[in-house]
Design an enzyme around this catalytic site. Structure first.
Site, PDB file in Angstrom:
ATOM      1  N   GLY A 207      38.362  39.616  26.113  1.00  0.00           N
ATOM      2  CA  GLY A 207      37.841  40.842  26.721  1.00  0.00           C
ATOM      3  C   GLY A 207      37.625  41.932  25.693  1.00  0.00           C
ATOM      4  N   GLY A 209      37.028  46.167  25.465  1.00  0.00           N
ATOM      5  CA  GLY A 209      36.962  47.451  26.146  1.00  0.00           C
ATOM      6  C   GLY A 209      36.337  48.487  25.236  1.00  0.00           C
ATOM      7  CE1 TYR A 211      38.081  55.374  23.723  1.00  0.00           C
ATOM      8  CE2 TYR A 211      38.885  54.447  25.785  1.00  0.00           C
ATOM      9  CZ  TYR A 211      38.210  55.443  25.103  1.00  0.00           C
ATOM     10  OH  TYR A 211      37.675  56.487  25.786  1.00  0.00           O
ATOM     11  CD  GLU A 213      37.111  42.806  19.321  1.00  0.00           C
ATOM     12  OE1 GLU A 213      35.965  43.049  18.964  1.00  0.00           O
ATOM     13  OE2 GLU A 213      37.856  41.990  18.756  1.00  0.00           O
ATOM     14  CG  ASP A 328      41.894  54.567  31.784  1.00  0.00           C
ATOM     15  OD1 ASP A 328      41.033  54.787  32.676  1.00  0.00           O
ATOM     16  OD2 ASP A 328      41.628  53.983  30.723  1.00  0.00           O
TER      17      ASP A 328
HETATM   18  N1  LIG Z   1      47.451  40.517  29.061  1.00  0.00           N
HETATM   19  C1  LIG Z   1      46.252  40.078  29.363  1.00  0.00           C
HETATM   20  N2  LIG Z   1      46.083  38.830  29.854  1.00  0.00           N
HETATM   21  C2  LIG Z   1      44.863  38.386  30.162  1.00  0.00           C
HETATM   22  N3  LIG Z   1      43.744  39.119  30.028  1.00  0.00           N
HETATM   23  C3  LIG Z   1      43.843  40.364  29.561  1.00  0.00           C
HETATM   24  C4  LIG Z   1      45.091  40.916  29.200  1.00  0.00           C
HETATM   25  N4  LIG Z   1      44.890  42.176  28.780  1.00  0.00           N
HETATM   26  C5  LIG Z   1      43.586  42.412  28.870  1.00  0.00           C
HETATM   27  N5  LIG Z   1      42.923  41.331  29.327  1.00  0.00           N
HETATM   28  C6  LIG Z   1      41.480  41.197  29.515  1.00  0.00           C
HETATM   29  O1  LIG Z   1      40.852  41.869  28.460  1.00  0.00           O
HETATM   30  C7  LIG Z   1      39.932  42.820  28.958  1.00  0.00           C
HETATM   31  C8  LIG Z   1      39.778  43.947  27.977  1.00  0.00           C
HETATM   32  O2  LIG Z   1      40.857  44.840  28.087  1.00  0.00           O
HETATM   33  P1  LIG Z   1      40.790  46.288  27.431  1.00  0.00           P
HETATM   34  O3  LIG Z   1      41.967  47.039  27.876  1.00  0.00           O
HETATM   35  O4  LIG Z   1      40.547  46.141  25.983  1.00  0.00           O
HETATM   36  O5  LIG Z   1      39.488  46.889  28.006  1.00  0.00           O
HETATM   37  P2  LIG Z   1      39.148  47.351  29.476  1.00  0.00           P
HETATM   38  O6  LIG Z   1      40.392  47.715  30.184  1.00  0.00           O
HETATM   39  O7  LIG Z   1      38.311  46.294  30.098  1.00  0.00           O
HETATM   40  O8  LIG Z   1      38.309  48.627  29.256  1.00  0.00           O
HETATM   41  P3  LIG Z   1      38.771  50.029  28.656  1.00  0.00           P
HETATM   42  O9  LIG Z   1      40.140  49.823  28.108  1.00  0.00           O
HETATM   43  O10 LIG Z   1      37.765  50.327  27.640  1.00  0.00           O
HETATM   44  O11 LIG Z   1      38.765  50.978  29.759  1.00  0.00           O
HETATM   45  C9  LIG Z   1      40.473  43.189  30.316  1.00  0.00           C
HETATM   46  O12 LIG Z   1      39.477  43.684  31.152  1.00  0.00           O
HETATM   47  C10 LIG Z   1      41.003  41.851  30.799  1.00  0.00           C
HETATM   48  O13 LIG Z   1      39.968  41.080  31.334  1.00  0.00           O
END
Ligand SMILES: Nc1ncnc2c1ncn2[C@@H]1O[C@H](COP(=O)(O)OP(=O)(O)OP(=O)(O)O)[C@@H](O)[C@H]1O
Ligand SMILES: [Mg+2]
Length: 508
Positions: A207, A209, A211, A213, A328
């Site tokens: 994933g 986001g 800020y 990855e 958030d």
């Molecule tokens: N612990 C985890 N286990 C499985 N998947 C995860 C985990 N943490 C995050 N992810 C996956 O990774 C993605 C990216 O997470 P990240 O927090 O970097 O960005 P976001 O939450 O999608 O967006 P932003 O943080 O920019 O608001 C998540 O949407 C999720 O699908």
């Protein structure tokens, strides 16, 4: 006068004495000459014979110096039977007068034990005692270790397990490590965290986001999630790490933190955060690809409220926990565990409040919340950032929107048919703002027009859906002070009959 001077003269002459054991030049059975005024002596003494290991009498003969050097005085003192088993007779009546002197031998009555030489027998004896002591101590140490291990196992066995499908699974080595070391919930020791970080092997990107990855990675035999921060986001990394390591932070509905580290990648520093991995991904991923029944909806909503209630709660005492607001909350920052419960993640923007100090800790961060989920008071900038309760209420507004996203995917029977129905997945306000709404877009929709997501009428046909529909509306109320608290939502949802639910809900 005359006899007196004769006596003095007799005393002043030198004597030839018989000597044995005290002869000049160590002569045996010889003679010695006294100085004028000296004496001949015969002495007996008790000595220890090492060979026979007994006390025996030893006789010595010889010359005693004149009285002024202590000679005759010594004769007088030593003649008293004494403690040392020593006796002495002196004479000056003529040459060899001591030959037939035979002082009585009086062995000591209370002979202090001599310092016995350490015989080989006593060495064996001592060695035996020493080895017995060593064996006994080793035995005691082994018993103590066995008891402690047993106690620790028992404690682990009694630790509450995850509800549902995870109920029967054994705790993984990582969970055990984290569980054991952080009874207070403040995380593993930093050195252990660094070691884990070094042993991580990245598998694939899961994933991205704004800020960070997130990668699926492997630590020994376990899957973990590794979040890597963009290099401008060190404040988010610091804040998130700090929040995860807050005492009493661990909760089954808060993403399990494993380690944080900074790795050197050539010329730049890579900040990483290692957490539990959840294969279902975020709530957004889950709802986009699956539909849920009312029981599953209930469990998702209840567990989300439980996690947030724990986060918001300030625990007094030692150890205590500060109140924390997330800032958030959205479906992408909530993970879905295999047992169907939520785990709240992403604390890069969180604020802490410690009432003792009456201080709010807000990180100086370029990051902002997600506009789509921003509460009206955040959009119109009327929120007081010095009040932790205001942050909590803003969180509850976002929870209202997340509940709406969940409820859309909960299917109910179509009246008069065996089929079921639900709405497609959609993010909140999908029908009134673009996919990347600006601050202004959201402000107009939420504050100026007062729009809120629509409530389909079918939601009234199911108890859980109807309750959750009511809760979400009370959460997104324009007046922050009348919104439900996380604890209230949790308690309302806990009222559902335990039989009704897929998984028994623990009411704490
Ligand atoms: N612990 C985890 N286990 C499985 N998947 C995860 C985990 N943490 C995050 N992810 C996956 O990774 C993605 C990216 O997470 P990240 O927090 O970097 O960005 P976001 O939450 O999608 O967006 P932003 O943080 O920019 O608001 C998540 O949407 C999720 O699908
Ligand atoms: Mg995120």
């Amino acid at each position: 006068m005359a006899p007196k001077s004769r006596k003095k003269k007799a005393h002043a002459r030198t004597l030839t004495c018989y000597c044995d054991g005290s002869c000049p030049n160590n002569v045996i059975n010889g003679t010695c000459e006294t100085r004028p005024g000296g004496y001949c002596f015969s002495a007996v003494e008790e000595v220890y014979d090492e060979f026979t290991q007994t006390y025996e009498e030893e006789r010595t003969f010889g010359c005693m110096p004149p009285e002024e050097n202590g000679g005759f005085l010594m004769c007088k003192v030593a003649a008293v039977p004494n403690l040392h088993g020593k006796n002495i007779d002196c004479c000056n009546s003529g040459d060899l007068c001591n030959r037939h002197l035979h002082p009585a031998f009086t062995p000591k009555l209370t002979t202090p034990a001599p310092e016995l030489p350490v015989s080989s027998q006593s060495v064996h004896y001592l060695a035996m005692i020493a080895s017995m002591i060593i064996c006994l101590s080793a035995f005691v140490v082994i018993i103590v270790i066995v008891c402690m291990t047993y106690k620790r196992r028992e404690k682990l066995r009694k630790q509450p397990r995850l509800i549902g499908s995870m109920c029967n699974s054994q705790l993984s080595p990582l969970s055990q490590m984290v569980g054991q070391s952080s009874g207070s919930g403040s995380g593993l020791p930093l050195l252990v965290q660094r070691t884990i970080a070094k042993e991580i092997q990245m598998v694939r990107l899961i994933g991205k986001g704004r800020y960070s990855e997130v990668w699926l990675a492997q630590w020994r035999d376990e899957k973990v999630a590794v979040k890597t921060f963009k290099y401008t986001q060190e404040t988010s990394w610091f804040r998130e790490t700090e929040i995860y390591q807050t005492v009493l932070m661990r909760h089954e509905n808060i993403l399990g933190f494993i380690a944080a580290d900074i790795k050197c990648n050539g010329s730049w520093a890579q900040m990483i955060l290692i957490t539990d991995y959840h294969e279902n991904g975020s709530l957004y991923d889950y709802l986009s690809s699956s539909v849920i029944n009312p029981q599953k909806l209930h469990l998702l909503a209840y567990s989300l409220a439980s996690g947030l209630a724990h986060l918001h709660e300030e625990i007094f005492g030692s150890p205590g926990k500060p109140a924390i607001a997330h800032r958030d909350i959205k479906s992408k920052n909530i993970l879905v565990k295999r047992n169907g419960q939520c785990a709240i993640a992403d604390f890069g923007l969180a604020v802490k409040y410690i009432s003792e100090l009456d201080e709010i800790h807000i990180a100086q961060n370029t990051r902002v919340g997600t506009r789509r989920y921003m509460a009206p008071e955040v959009l119109n900038q009327t929120m007081n950032p010095q009040q932790i309760d205001e942050f909590k209420r803003a969180d509850m507004y976002s929870v209202g929107l997340v509940l709406w996203e969940m409820a859309r995917r909960c299917y109910t029977p179509i009246p008069g048919s065996k089929a079921t129905t639900c709405e497609d997945y959609a993010p909140p306000y999908h029908d009134v703002v673009p996919s990347e709404p600006t601050f202004e877009d959201m402000h107009v929709v939420v504050c100026v027009k007062g729009f809120r997501p629509p409530i389909p009428s079918r939601w009234q046909e199911d108890d859980v859906l109807a309750t959750i529909a009511k809760i979400m509306q009370e959460c997104w109320h324009p007046n922050p002070s009348v919104r439900l608290t996380a604890l209230r939502v949790k308690k309302t949802l806990a009222r559902f009959d335990a039989d009704y639910m897929d998984c028994p809900v623990k009411i704490v």
